[in-house]
Design an enzyme around this catalytic site. Structure first.
Site, PDB file in Angstrom:
ATOM      1  N   ASP A 262      18.731 -16.550  -1.824  1.00  0.00           N
ATOM      2  CA  ASP A 262      18.882 -16.720  -3.261  1.00  0.00           C
ATOM      3  C   ASP A 262      17.495 -16.500  -3.877  1.00  0.00           C
ATOM      4  O   ASP A 262      16.482 -16.360  -3.179  1.00  0.00           O
ATOM      5  CB  ASP A 262      19.459 -18.101  -3.597  1.00  0.00           C
ATOM      6  CG  ASP A 262      20.068 -18.112  -4.995  1.00  0.00           C
ATOM      7  OD1 ASP A 262      20.870 -19.015  -5.287  1.00  0.00           O
ATOM      8  OD2 ASP A 262      19.747 -17.202  -5.794  1.00  0.00           O
TER       9      ASP A 262
HETATM   10  C1  GLC Z   1      20.265 -17.353  -9.214  1.00  0.00           C
HETATM   11  C2  GLC Z   1      21.522 -17.969  -8.660  1.00  0.00           C
HETATM   12  C3  GLC Z   1      22.385 -17.005  -7.872  1.00  0.00           C
HETATM   13  C4  GLC Z   1      22.213 -15.607  -8.422  1.00  0.00           C
HETATM   14  C5  GLC Z   1      20.784 -15.199  -8.142  1.00  0.00           C
HETATM   15  C6  GLC Z   1      20.474 -13.797  -8.678  1.00  0.00           C
HETATM   16  O1  GLC Z   1      19.216 -18.291  -9.123  1.00  0.00           O
HETATM   17  O2  GLC Z   1      21.369 -19.136  -7.866  1.00  0.00           O
HETATM   18  O3  GLC Z   1      23.726 -17.472  -7.959  1.00  0.00           O
HETATM   19  O4  GLC Z   1      23.117 -14.724  -7.795  1.00  0.00           O
HETATM   20  O5  GLC Z   1      19.839 -16.120  -8.675  1.00  0.00           O
HETATM   21  O6  GLC Z   1      20.491 -13.804 -10.072  1.00  0.00           O
END
Ligand code: GLC
Length: 738
Positions: A262
């Site tokens: 993430d």
């Molecule tokens: C965010 C979220 C995740 C998302 C990622 C990319 O922090 O936790 O769900 O897909 O970053 O934007």
């Protein structure tokens, strides 16, 4: 290209070219918008590395993605195309209800169709991968990301996980759909205190029993990627957890696709305190087989030195690089780096009438009628004066926080929807009150002081609106209040400890209620709110979530009776925030509260609140009434399967669709067992006065659980089957598993 060629390509790459494939950067590195949801910090990554990266975060649009792809391929020695990955959670341009609303449809087949349409729009817009579905099980409404989940039950969530992945990836390997990246693996929804990014700690038994099934369903449905979650499990941040990523996901489940961290989660291993610097964080993550580093400099800067120092094996990194190249190859990017994206294609597929029609259908099925005192609903078109009032009455902010590529101007407001049923003589409207008493929290999301000051009503406007609302309410027969939480009060980083309606709206509702008119409350929210006060103040309550592009039309169809509401809650609505976390499938305890009116002290209950939720899992009303009779088991003893049947009769004059739910209790086990567990459900269409017999085949497999020795097995003994319209109002029959 052939697999042999792909392996040759891998072997021909330099280490910087290989490592580049494991780095994902946001649009600002590619002269595009920086649509990144997370902390912004300078990465110190030089252009040489940028020119080698393997994927782009949250850049979409055929024109923009093609232009970047062209520019990038020109510089790429081996012409390895970029992967474009984006957050397309519940719609791209046609926005469906938030997933907590999708869960309330109990209709995986319909949601599969919705996600197939979403994939069509996304593909045309140049997205190759979507970071969806989010399948985190959630049992704490304080957590802002309840919005993105289909709810608190592993069986229901697993059914939706399978449907969403299948819908997104239809014909994927023949050029259709887009790749699905299930998230956030694992158990992110169990953050302590419902506080965002907080610690997750639970027994392995609970993890496997409740939290892992929906990810497993997505993997079994063939999702191409898995995203690691920010949280810890058993003391280790998931992004560096060999137990979760290698032992369970890769070895036990056989997942050999791409694992992506993430946002910034690899570097955050330092903040967690399991790494002292980027180098250690890199080592932890790559050894746990996290393949792609989203938006940090760790892999870009530390992987090559680790290899040179012999601290990580070249095979380990090659395996990660090969998984990324294989994904690009499986998507056909080497043959068509655009995957068919074009502006013409966008015009063809975006927001078509068919998609709007589907969005309205999904939205209609997601709405849950929670209360209908005096049968105040449905209203009759043009028969009585209706005042529509509240900050969501004529507001296009109905698509929720994660509809990052949706356009608010596409949204049909509730007022617009009402205008299909009420002429100007019968429809009165004014905003009535502000959304919030204080907007300063928006500063955290980048809103400037000036912008914040522009938001909301001035004191004079507040006075004027209230007086206007009370005047119109006196002229009206029925008042419909469209109230709810601000869109930025839910979603990521949207945890709250007070999950009642904003105080300014509660005060407004109180003033309207004192007029003793027929009243209907439409709730717009990204979570279950505590509506304990409101149930006493209004006649009707309609839970609408963030209902999406066609939300206004769907709600109007329900309010005026064109559509019979059939939504059923997929997450309990608490009586008090103090009960959280809460879920229906709780254990009995040694001193269970057997009756809500129990007077004794020494039982498992509160001094200041009921134990039960305000509205239970599976609950929802319709404009019709369905009677359940003749619950029958094929035998009182079960070997491998047991046939369960029940008669359901629609005793009203309106067609309806009933969600028949089957729960089971394992009365005694080698470890404690939940009071009820959902095992199956069926949506049954019933005409007026129609009766049907509904059949379920309960299998021994469905009775398995993680026993005292952590084997996954069914234990002989006494069981109870419960069948009904929700988890509470059930009929029951006992049987013995031999
Ligand atoms: C965010 C979220 C995740 C998302 C990622 C990319 O922090 O936790 O769900 O897909 O970053 O934007």
């Amino acid at each position: 290209m052939e697999e042999t060629k792909l392996k040759e390509l891998l072997d021909s790459l330099s280490w910087p070219e290989k490592i580049g494939q494991l780095v994902q950067l946001s649009g600002d590195f590619f002269h595009a918008d920086q649509l990144a949801v997370g902390p912004q910090k300078k990465l110190g990554i030089d252009q040489k590395i940028v020119d080698q990266v393997g994927s782009v975060l949250n850049v979409t649009g055929a024109e923009k993605t093609r232009e970047i792809q062209d520019r990038y391929l020109k510089k790429s020695r081996h012409k390895i195309p970029l992967l474009f990955m984006a957050d397309i959670i519940y719609g791209y341009r046609t926005i469906f209800p938030i997933p907590l609303g999708l869960g309330a449809t109990w209709n995986p087949a319909l949601i599969e169709e919705a996600y197939e349409q979403t994939a069509e729009e996304s593909k045309a817009a140049g997205a190759h991968v979507t970071f969806a579905p989010m399948v985190d099980l959630v049992r704490d409404a304080r957590w802002g990301r309840s919005l993105e989940s289909t709810g608190e039950d592993p069986v229901l969530n697993s059914a939706f996980a399978k449907a969403m992945v299948t819908g997104l990836q239809k014909d994927l390997l023949n050029g259709g759909g887009i790749a699905s990246c299930v998230k956030h693996f694992a158990a992110y929804g169990a953050a302590e205190g419902g506080r965002e990014y907080n610690t997750v700690d639970m027994s392995e038994r609970r993890l496997r029993q409740d939290y892992l099934p929906s990810y497993k369903a997505a993997v079994d449905a063939g999702c191409q990627l898995v995203m690691t979650s920010f949280n810890t499990y058993d003391g280790m941040p998931v992004t560096g957890s060999k137990f979760l990523l290698e032992d369970i996901l890769r070895k036990e489940w056989g997942f050999d696709g791409v694992i992506i961290s993430d946002y910034a989660a690899i570097q955050e291993l330092i903040a967690h305190g399991v790494a002292t610097d980027d180098r250690e964080a890199t080592k932890l993550a790559i050894e746990a087989t996290t393949d792609i580093d989203m938006k940090t400099p760790c892999y870009a800067k530390e992987l090559e030195p680790l290899i040179e120092d012999g601290e990580i094996s070249t095979e380990l990194v090659d395996r990660s690089v090969y998984r990324v190249l294989k994904l690009k190859n499986d998507l056909g990017l080497f043959e068509d780096p655009y995957r068919g994206a074009s502006q013409e294609q966008e015009e063809c597929v975006f927001l078509t009438e068919e998609k709007r029609h589907l969005a309205k259908k999904v939205s209609s099925e997601s709405v849950v009628l929670l209360q209908n005192k005096r049968d105040v609903l449905p209203l009759t078109p043009n028969q009585e004066k209706v005042l529509l009032v509240g900050p969501y009455g004529d507001n296009q902010e109905l698509i929720g926080l994660w509809a990052v590529h949706g356009k608010r101007e596409d949204v049909v407001t509730i007022k617009k929807g009402f205008e299909h049923y009420l002429d100007s003589e019968h429809l009165l409207y004014t905003q009535g009150c502000d959304m919030l008493e204080d907007y300063t929290f928006l500063g955290e999301f980048g809103a400037t002081k000036d912008q914040i000051e522009q938001l909301g009503l001035t004191d004079a406007m507040k006075e004027q609106e209230l007086s206007q609302a009370l005047t119109l309410a006196k002229q009206a027969d029925t008042v419909v209040l469209a109230l709810g939480e601000h869109t930025m009060q839910s979603g990521e980083a949207g945890s709250r400890t007070d999950i009642t309606l904003p105080k300014i709206q509660q005060d407004f509702l109180q003033k309207i209620a004192e007029l003793n008119k027929k009243t209907v409350l439409i709730v717009i929210s990204g979570r279950p709110l505590v509506l304990t006060k409101e149930v006493e103040l209004v006649d009707g309550i309609v839970q609408a979530w963030f209902p999406g592009t066609e939300g206004g039309n769907a709600l109007a169809d329900i309010i005026f009776g064109q559509t019979n509401p059939t939504g059923r809650l997929s997450m309990s609505f608490p009586y008090s925030v103090g009960q959280l976390p809460m879920y229906y499938s709780e254990f009995k305890t040694g001193r269970p509260l057997t009756s809500p009116t129990h007077k004794g002290r020494f039982v498992s209950k509160y001094l200041d609140s009921q134990n039960d939720p305000l509205f239970s899992f599976g609950y929802g009303l319709s404009y019709s009434k369905v009677m359940y009779t003749d619950l029958t088991l094929s035998s009182e003893q079960m070997h491998e399967t047991l046939k369960v049947s029940v008669k359901v009769k629609n005793i009203s004059k309106r067609t309806t669709t009933e969600t028949v739910q089957l729960y089971v209790q394992d009365v005694t086990g080698s470890v404690v067992r939940p009071v009820k567990e959902l095992k199956a459900f069926q949506k049954v269409a019933l005409d007026a006065d129609e009766e049907k017999t509904v059949y379920f085949d309960l299998t021994k497999e469905e009775l398995k659980f993680y026993t005292k020795n952590m084997t996954f097995d069914a234990e002989p003994g006494a069981f109870i089957v419960f069948v009904g319209p929700n988890v509470k109002d059930t009929q029951e029959k006992s049987f013995t598993l031999l």
